[in-house]
Design an enzyme around this catalytic site. Structure first.
Site, PDB file in Angstrom:
ATOM      1  CG  ASN A  48      -0.367  -0.005   2.538  1.00 48.76           C
ATOM      2  OD1 ASN A  48       0.599  -0.712   2.790  1.00 48.76           O
ATOM      3  ND2 ASN A  48      -0.931   0.772   3.453  1.00 48.76           N
ATOM      4  CB  VAL A  49       1.610   3.793  -2.192  1.00 51.84           C
ATOM      5  CG1 VAL A  49       2.313   5.145  -2.296  1.00 51.84           C
ATOM      6  CG2 VAL A  49       2.546   2.658  -2.578  1.00 51.84           C
ATOM      7  CD  GLU A  50      -1.330   5.289   4.924  1.00 49.89           C
ATOM      8  OE1 GLU A  50      -1.995   4.431   5.526  1.00 49.89           O
ATOM      9  OE2 GLU A  50      -0.712   6.208   5.512  1.00 49.89           O
ATOM     10  CB  CYS A  59      -5.425  -1.023  -1.747  1.00 53.89           C
ATOM     11  SG  CYS A  59      -6.743  -0.063  -0.980  1.00 53.89           S
ATOM     12  CD  GLU A  61      -5.729  -5.583  -1.509  1.00 51.03           C
ATOM     13  OE1 GLU A  61      -6.439  -6.116  -0.642  1.00 51.03           O
ATOM     14  OE2 GLU A  61      -5.234  -4.445  -1.367  1.00 51.03           O
ATOM     15  CB  CYS A  92     -11.109  -2.476   0.640  1.00 54.06           C
ATOM     16  SG  CYS A  92     -10.370  -1.704  -0.824  1.00 54.06           S
ATOM     17  CB  CYS A  95      -8.883  -4.150  -3.487  1.00 53.21           C
ATOM     18  SG  CYS A  95      -7.750  -2.790  -3.134  1.00 53.21           S
TER      19      CYS A  95
END
Length: 138
Positions: A48-50, A59, A61, A92, A95
């Site tokens: 994940n990369v916020e 996310c 995925e 989620c 995803c």
């Protein structure tokens, strides 16, 4: 390559756990990693990369699907997603829809100690490419 017995679950979980260490999660501090097997036998991973605007966060995925495309595409056949504690988590809703595009209803998803589920179990009656009108070429 769609037989559940042929899926290297331990390897997928290991790679997903490893991918959590490469997450960029300075806001939520929730690290997520994903690893999947394609129908060509390739293993792809994602983290994940916020983003400070939250809504632009990727996310694990989605990152994994980018890795799939980067490796030449194909169809996802098996997926493991884990949180920073190493325990499996379910994708989620967003995803699930992205995974449907690249794995379809038969994509098998790791549930840890339990029996794997299919994406159809997690996203019944999914909307996909077959629901769009076909385009005629000029």
């Amino acid at each position: 390559m769609n037989e559940r017995d042929e899926i290297p679950w331990a390897e997928l979980r290991r790679l997903a756990r490893e991918a959590t260490s490469r997450s960029y999660a300075p806001y939520s501090h929730v690290r997520v990693g994903a690893a999947a097997l394609s129908d060509a036998g390739a293993i792809v991973v994602g983290s994940n990369v916020e983003n400070a605007s939250y809504g632009l966060t990727l996310c694990a995925e989605c990152s994994l699907v980018s890795d799939l495309i980067r490796h030449g595409g194909g169809r996802l056949v098996a997926l493991s997603v884990v949180a920073g504690d190493g325990e499996p988590i379910a994708p989620c809703g967003r995803c699930r829809q992205v995974l449907f595009e690249h794995g379809g209803a038969a994509l098998v998803i790791d549930q840890g100690d339990g029996e794997p589920l299919t994406l159809a179990d997690l996203l019944p009656r999914a909307f996909g490419p077959d629901d769009l009108p076909t385009r005629s070429t000029p």
